[in-house]
Design an enzyme around this catalytic site. Sequence first.
Site, PDB file in Angstrom:
ATOM      1  N   GLU A  40      11.300  -9.691 -12.549  1.00 10.97           N
ATOM      2  CA  GLU A  40      11.371  -7.995 -12.591  1.00 10.97           C
ATOM      3  C   GLU A  40      12.458  -7.589 -11.379  1.00 10.97           C
ATOM      4  OE1 GLU A  40       9.177  -3.892 -11.546  1.00 10.97           O
ATOM      5  OE2 GLU A  40       7.899  -5.724 -12.070  1.00 10.97           O
ATOM      6  N   ARG A  44      16.117  -0.260  -7.358  1.00  7.28           N
ATOM      7  CA  ARG A  44      16.048   0.648  -6.274  1.00  7.28           C
ATOM      8  C   ARG A  44      17.321   0.589  -5.334  1.00  7.28           C
ATOM      9  NH1 ARG A  44      10.009  -0.898  -3.909  1.00  7.28           N
ATOM     10  NH2 ARG A  44       8.987  -0.887  -6.175  1.00  7.28           N
ATOM     11  N   LYS A 127       0.990  -1.783 -16.108  1.00  5.72           N
ATOM     12  CA  LYS A 127       1.056  -2.180 -14.747  1.00  5.72           C
ATOM     13  C   LYS A 127       0.026  -1.389 -13.880  1.00  5.72           C
ATOM     14  CE  LYS A 127       4.608  -1.674 -11.044  1.00  5.72           C
ATOM     15  NZ  LYS A 127       5.943  -1.430 -10.897  1.00  5.72           N
TER      16      LYS A 127
END
Length: 204
Positions: A40, A44, A127
């Site tokens: 993943e 950001r 999640k």
Amino acid sequence: MTIEQIMRTSPVIPVLVIEDAATARPLAEALVAGGLRVLEVTLRTPAALDAIAAMKQVPGAIVGAGTVVGHNQFDQAMAAGAEFIVAPGLTEALAEPIIASGVPFLPGVATAGDLMRGYALGLRHFKFFPAEASGGVKALKSLAAPFYEARFCPTGGITRENAADYLAQPAVLCVGGTWLGKGAPDEIERDARAAAAFPRAALG
């Protein structure tokens, strides 16, 4: 692949913040060599999309985009070759187009209300985020009881020391690990190999 198949591929999904896209392919190669194929890449940093594209070139790697909070990021991630999408939260506005696209989707939840919203959208895989700040294993067990069909990937505050506590829960298919992907390639591969060997309860 479905999101469940992706979650079952390995017990830990490395959650990666990549500052320099040039490091992405060697990083992916080391993680995959250590047995962690699902990666993943969080959106950001400015390098994230190029990192996804580079990691996609590594044989065996299953590369997704994390920290997706808007439609523009979803479109950009798909253009970069992302194979699954992870969001820190769950809104109908973000979820509905992703679900309609058929792309494997793992939205973040922390409360019963979040899970009810996800159930209404037909989702059963989530999640649990931020896991430790939201009450840790105790909170997860409390949520998993009424939402017994749900399966989780706890992320946020998960460490090599507490990962086993989460993976011992029947509702947990995998955890997100931010401790992975650091150091020299041999260290990254060694850490990945150790994480790939973590036992899981939810294998049935």
